[in-house]
Write an enzyme that holds these catalytic residues in place. Sequence first.
Site, PDB file in Angstrom:
ATOM      1  N   SER A  85     -34.913  46.842 -70.486  1.00 51.13           N
ATOM      2  CA  SER A  85     -33.615  47.172 -71.073  1.00 51.13           C
ATOM      3  C   SER A  85     -33.016  45.966 -71.776  1.00 51.13           C
ATOM      4  O   SER A  85     -33.174  44.834 -71.343  1.00 51.13           O
ATOM      5  CB  SER A  85     -32.644  47.658 -69.993  1.00 51.13           C
ATOM      6  OG  SER A  85     -31.378  47.916 -70.569  1.00 51.13           O
ATOM      7  N   ASN A 106     -40.047  53.779 -72.001  1.00 52.60           N
ATOM      8  CA  ASN A 106     -39.235  54.688 -71.194  1.00 52.60           C
ATOM      9  C   ASN A 106     -40.069  55.913 -70.851  1.00 52.60           C
ATOM     10  O   ASN A 106     -40.024  56.926 -71.542  1.00 52.60           O
ATOM     11  CB  ASN A 106     -37.974  55.116 -71.962  1.00 52.60           C
ATOM     12  CG  ASN A 106     -36.926  54.025 -71.989  1.00 52.60           C
ATOM     13  OD1 ASN A 106     -36.810  53.244 -71.061  1.00 52.60           O
ATOM     14  ND2 ASN A 106     -36.155  53.977 -73.057  1.00 52.60           N
ATOM     15  N   MET A 133     -39.137  46.718 -80.451  1.00 49.58           N
ATOM     16  CA  MET A 133     -39.132  46.199 -79.079  1.00 49.58           C
ATOM     17  C   MET A 133     -40.395  45.393 -78.791  1.00 49.58           C
ATOM     18  O   MET A 133     -40.341  44.316 -78.183  1.00 49.58           O
ATOM     19  CB  MET A 133     -38.990  47.344 -78.081  1.00 49.58           C
ATOM     20  CG  MET A 133     -37.609  47.947 -78.002  1.00 49.58           C
ATOM     21  SD  MET A 133     -36.400  46.859 -77.214  1.00 49.58           S
ATOM     22  CE  MET A 133     -36.906  46.955 -75.496  1.00 49.58           C
ATOM     23  N   GLY A 190     -48.575  47.562 -79.419  1.00 48.35           N
ATOM     24  CA  GLY A 190     -47.428  48.358 -79.836  1.00 48.35           C
ATOM     25  C   GLY A 190     -46.357  47.461 -80.411  1.00 48.35           C
ATOM     26  O   GLY A 190     -45.572  46.877 -79.659  1.00 48.35           O
ATOM     27  N   THR A 201     -51.295  50.313 -86.719  1.00 49.28           N
ATOM     28  CA  THR A 201     -50.941  50.015 -88.108  1.00 49.28           C
ATOM     29  C   THR A 201     -51.013  48.504 -88.283  1.00 49.28           C
ATOM     30  O   THR A 201     -50.154  47.765 -87.790  1.00 49.28           O
ATOM     31  CB  THR A 201     -49.515  50.524 -88.426  1.00 49.28           C
ATOM     32  OG1 THR A 201     -49.422  51.903 -88.087  1.00 49.28           O
ATOM     33  CG2 THR A 201     -49.178  50.330 -89.896  1.00 49.28           C
ATOM     34  N   GLU A 239     -25.841  54.399 -68.390  1.00 52.87           N
ATOM     35  CA  GLU A 239     -25.492  53.949 -69.746  1.00 52.87           C
ATOM     36  C   GLU A 239     -24.839  55.088 -70.534  1.00 52.87           C
ATOM     37  O   GLU A 239     -23.836  54.874 -71.228  1.00 52.87           O
ATOM     38  CB  GLU A 239     -26.758  53.473 -70.438  1.00 52.87           C
ATOM     39  CG  GLU A 239     -26.622  52.975 -71.849  1.00 52.87           C
ATOM     40  CD  GLU A 239     -27.980  52.646 -72.445  1.00 52.87           C
ATOM     41  OE1 GLU A 239     -28.271  53.136 -73.550  1.00 52.87           O
ATOM     42  OE2 GLU A 239     -28.762  51.916 -71.788  1.00 52.87           O
ATOM     43  N   LYS A 270     -35.236  52.636 -64.272  1.00 51.56           N
ATOM     44  CA  LYS A 270     -34.841  52.475 -65.677  1.00 51.56           C
ATOM     45  C   LYS A 270     -34.239  53.763 -66.223  1.00 51.56           C
ATOM     46  O   LYS A 270     -33.278  53.739 -66.999  1.00 51.56           O
ATOM     47  CB  LYS A 270     -36.059  52.061 -66.518  1.00 51.56           C
ATOM     48  CG  LYS A 270     -35.800  51.980 -68.041  1.00 51.56           C
ATOM     49  CD  LYS A 270     -34.660  51.022 -68.379  1.00 51.56           C
ATOM     50  CE  LYS A 270     -34.627  50.641 -69.848  1.00 51.56           C
ATOM     51  NZ  LYS A 270     -34.483  51.751 -70.777  1.00 51.56           N
ATOM     52  N   ARG A 295     -22.861  64.863 -75.642  1.00 55.06           N
ATOM     53  CA  ARG A 295     -23.815  64.622 -76.736  1.00 55.06           C
ATOM     54  C   ARG A 295     -24.319  65.943 -77.308  1.00 55.06           C
ATOM     55  O   ARG A 295     -24.497  66.071 -78.528  1.00 55.06           O
ATOM     56  CB  ARG A 295     -24.978  63.755 -76.251  1.00 55.06           C
ATOM     57  CG  ARG A 295     -24.553  62.344 -75.901  1.00 55.06           C
ATOM     58  CD  ARG A 295     -25.723  61.388 -75.790  1.00 55.06           C
ATOM     59  NE  ARG A 295     -25.285  60.061 -75.368  1.00 55.06           N
ATOM     60  CZ  ARG A 295     -25.997  58.963 -75.489  1.00 55.06           C
ATOM     61  NH1 ARG A 295     -27.213  59.018 -76.036  1.00 55.06           N
ATOM     62  NH2 ARG A 295     -25.542  57.795 -75.079  1.00 55.06           N
ATOM     63  N   ALA A 301     -43.667  47.987 -82.629  1.00 59.12           N
ATOM     64  CA  ALA A 301     -42.388  48.409 -83.190  1.00 59.12           C
ATOM     65  C   ALA A 301     -41.379  47.317 -82.825  1.00 59.12           C
ATOM     66  O   ALA A 301     -41.756  46.269 -82.304  1.00 59.12           O
ATOM     67  CB  ALA A 301     -41.990  49.762 -82.629  1.00 59.12           C
TER      68      ALA A 301
END
Length: 486
Positions: free
Chosen positions: A133, A107, A16, A12, A37, A195, A188, A293, A14
């Site tokens: 995190s 997450n 991160m 994976g 990919t 947060e 988390k 939000r 991406a």
Amino acid sequence: MAVQPTRIGLAGLAVMGQNLALNIAEKGFPISVYNRTTSKVDETVERAKKEGNLPLYGFHDPESFVKSIQKPRVIIMLVKAGSPVDQTIKTLSAYLEKGDCIVDGGNEWYENTERREKAVAENGFLYLGMGVSGGEEGARNGPSMMPGGSYEAYKNIEDIVLKVAAQVRDSGPCVTYIGKGGSGNFVKMVHNGIEYGDMQLIAEAYDVLKSVGKLSNEELHSVFSDWNKGELESFLVEITADIFGIKDDKGDGHLVDKVLDKTGMKGTGKWTVQQAAELSVPAPTIESSLDARFLSGLKDERVQAAKVFKAGGFGDILTDQKVDKKQLVDDVRKALYASKICSYAQGMNLIRAKSIEKGWGLKLGELARIWKGGCIIRAIFLDRIKQAYDRNAELANLLVDPEFAKEIIERQSAWRRVVCLAINSGISTPGMSASLAYFDSYRRERLPANLVQAQRDYFGAHTYERTDVEGSFHTEWFKIARQSKI
């Protein structure tokens, strides 16, 4: 391609995933990487070369990827939560062997982690759910890591995570074995809920200073920079100061003023609030930040509502109040700090409630320690939280810790002034207001809940307890009330 088997694998790539893989390689652990990919694989390998010829090796197919890792294999997944995780596990499992370990670094909902741990155990695999995190910068240079699940699996990667995690001079690596099952993912998740609260409280401080105090972006940059040298020193306050100093590269003025007032989210805040409700743990600061939000997302409706109320004489600000800027800045600083204590208290109480329910045995002081560096909520304030739980591991609430209680008492007058000023100006401060209400409710020996329970007994015969006699009671309120009117 690696000549010798690598120490660990990561699937994976991406942002991160790439950054964590490079971090692991930079710390001296040869790593294999894979992504569906394949261009992402090539991109990561190229970055590894540019960033110091790091021992990172890319693979375009899952079989060669898995077989390149030394046994017992450890593979970290950093893919989108939900079905992509299940699909990745299925793909990798075809080539794994008994004793190999899968680590989900995303997450993820904690119950999914527990389900997967049981499922892969049938094939003899070990499983960890590890919250990570710190965003892309933290992943590259040292995140806070929260691994939970198989202790044997944790021991397989302990040497790696102790070096890869953020390092804090006085308290060590920002990682520890959290506990069994989905505890790492749950911790988390609540970290992210806290947060949400932190970010909302900072936004409200900004709104009051700008809308009532008329502070310019230059002044806001200076204020937040000063705050970051004291009790509010933290990653979020630091980046807020940075944001106010950045000019718009596509036009005049500051970039922050051109950013659409519509906040996105990925779901962990919502999960936190849902868990708080399920466990009957009050978390109004976190809940209000989530609602804020949601309201921000109603941009089109708010534009129309503003037109309706402006036509009725209500502007964005109800009254322009003359304020002493220096006093206002000091009051808002105190209100922000006091509100922050409430937000963290709610998050810690939620973690403890879940730990009791699941038998995880989580150590709240240790969680505060590993959040001191690397993560988004890292702050000097967390040292105080660790000390509070070191003083009393059974502390019912951070509000009643002697040190925090003293600090709130010293700040509560300023806190009330800020909330009242905001209300009178027509500025919503849901986080600060909810925090203050939480404090006022928690500190009062008697609340008006007696009337609510009497109402419940009146219409639903739900019974009530008395203050003077033990037992459960029911009164025929309707009958007595009607008789008294005759």
